[in-house]
Design an enzyme around this catalytic site. Sequence first.
Site, PDB file in Angstrom:
ATOM      1  N   ASP A 114       0.733  -1.178  -0.011  1.00 19.68           N
ATOM      2  CA  ASP A 114       0.048   0.180  -0.107  1.00 19.68           C
ATOM      3  C   ASP A 114       0.878   1.182  -0.192  1.00 19.68           C
ATOM      4  OD1 ASP A 114      -2.718   1.564   0.309  1.00 19.68           O
ATOM      5  OD2 ASP A 114      -1.522   2.159   2.062  1.00 19.68           O
ATOM      6  N   GLU A 141      -1.764  -1.541  -5.486  1.00 22.33           N
ATOM      7  CA  GLU A 141      -2.837  -0.805  -5.754  1.00 22.33           C
ATOM      8  C   GLU A 141      -2.600   0.034  -6.963  1.00 22.33           C
ATOM      9  OE1 GLU A 141      -6.558   1.529  -3.676  1.00 22.33           O
ATOM     10  OE2 GLU A 141      -4.703   1.394  -2.540  1.00 22.33           O
ATOM     11  N   CYS A 165     -12.332  -3.720   6.800  1.00 21.79           N
ATOM     12  CA  CYS A 165     -11.828  -4.587   7.807  1.00 21.79           C
ATOM     13  C   CYS A 165     -11.324  -5.476   7.247  1.00 21.79           C
ATOM     14  CB  CYS A 165     -12.686  -5.010   8.715  1.00 21.79           C
ATOM     15  SG  CYS A 165     -12.116  -5.761  10.301  1.00 21.79           S
ATOM     16  N   CYS A 197     -13.082  -9.142   9.302  1.00 20.78           N
ATOM     17  CA  CYS A 197     -14.336  -9.488   8.810  1.00 20.78           C
ATOM     18  C   CYS A 197     -15.175  -8.928   7.707  1.00 20.78           C
ATOM     19  CB  CYS A 197     -15.408  -9.038  10.461  1.00 20.78           C
ATOM     20  SG  CYS A 197     -15.485  -7.162  10.553  1.00 20.78           S
ATOM     21  N   CYS A 210     -12.916  -1.317  13.931  1.00 15.54           N
ATOM     22  CA  CYS A 210     -14.067  -1.832  13.374  1.00 15.54           C
ATOM     23  C   CYS A 210     -15.351  -1.926  14.281  1.00 15.54           C
ATOM     24  CB  CYS A 210     -13.627  -3.222  12.775  1.00 15.54           C
ATOM     25  SG  CYS A 210     -15.096  -3.977  11.878  1.00 15.54           S
ATOM     26  N   CYS A 237     -16.491  -6.214  14.469  1.00 15.60           N
ATOM     27  CA  CYS A 237     -15.642  -7.118  15.462  1.00 15.60           C
ATOM     28  C   CYS A 237     -14.682  -6.501  16.321  1.00 15.60           C
ATOM     29  CB  CYS A 237     -14.689  -8.055  14.323  1.00 15.60           C
ATOM     30  SG  CYS A 237     -13.378  -7.183  13.320  1.00 15.60           S
ATOM     31  N   ASP A 275      -2.858   2.056   7.236  1.00 13.21           N
ATOM     32  CA  ASP A 275      -2.069   1.450   5.852  1.00 13.21           C
ATOM     33  C   ASP A 275      -1.685   0.155   5.940  1.00 13.21           C
ATOM     34  OD1 ASP A 275      -1.769   4.253   4.950  1.00 13.21           O
ATOM     35  OD2 ASP A 275      -0.090   4.725   6.494  1.00 13.21           O
TER      36      ASP A 275
END
Length: 380
Positions: free
Chosen positions: A184, A269, A322, A325, A341, A344, A351
């Site tokens: 990333d 990405e 996340c 989950c 999150c 969860c 990052d």
Amino acid sequence: MLKGYKYLIKPNKEQIEMFEKHFGCVRFVYNWGLEQKIKTYQETTKNITVFNLITSLPELKEDNPWLKEINSQSIQMSLKNLDNAYTRFFKEKKGFPKFKSKYNPKQSFQCPQHCSVDFNQSFLNIPKVKKIKTIFHRKFEGEIKNVTISKVASDKYYVSILVEDEKELPSKSKLESENAIGIDLGLKDFAIMSDGDRISNPKYLKKSEKQLARKQRQLSRKKKGSNNRNKQRKIVAKLHEKIANQRKDFLHKSSSTIVHKNHGTICVEDLNVKGMIKNHRLAKSISDVGWGMFYSFLKYKCEWNGKNFLDIGRFEPSSKMCSTCAAIKSDLKLSDREWKCIKCNMIHDRDINASKNILHLLNCVLEGKERPTVFSRSNK
């Protein structure tokens, strides 16, 4: 396999004079060719081919005899470059070719044949110019396909040599999730890997901003056209060149470090850099970090070393999702470096979470799923 090598050259006064003649003649023929293409299209709505332009060169040389003083193939290459740019405009809509100006600090010309190097005496030979002193910081083996002489804003001269070494690209390693890594790219940290490693952002432009602003203020006070203004212009250009060299050196070392690790597959990405720099608050920082250059470096080095290079879509919510989950935090802000999150209760580093999602998407692709379940819209 084609490889390019760039060296600093130290021409003498006679060689510089011949370089300047090449720059001027190549620029003149390019502008003449562009004018012919525009006129032909306006009158007939058809395109005049590069072969028709080249066959008109003898007549052009009769009207302008000073064109005979330089390498004829350099003139032909300028017309071929024009034709490529003109064709690219209609195919890719990349922008219509512009007339070249002698006031542009960057000038160049090409020599496709009859070029040679002498590593022992550090000489470069091209048509019309022999024994050019060259700083060969590394040697190469293979056939020289093309030589480009260029001049930059700091009045330094460089040569770029395209070489065919007749070596084949190594076969790529098998696509496996065990030796894959997701990366990333960011601004606070330049690169964050899914294994937790980070590469900090050196911010070379930001560190030199005060010095650069001071030099540019001194330039603005000089009288236009004076020798002092030209001297100060070179000082500012050298500082810009230093920053660019620092950035390029960092990107080369970082990409080489990542490629030479024990990773068979590297996933990054796909960022819309051109669209992101339209944000005036982040444009300078995004331009300074050099994501696009790093992306291209990483891609060709993976090809050279038999590694797999993959990219995921730029619209995948890698930062907002996340990695545990797959719940989406739609209200995540750019200033939120950590977030919890709501499903969860997992606390994520922004990052590292994004790099894990990139790797997870890659693993889903390797498993042959049409759309990875972790990125399913049902999770939103």
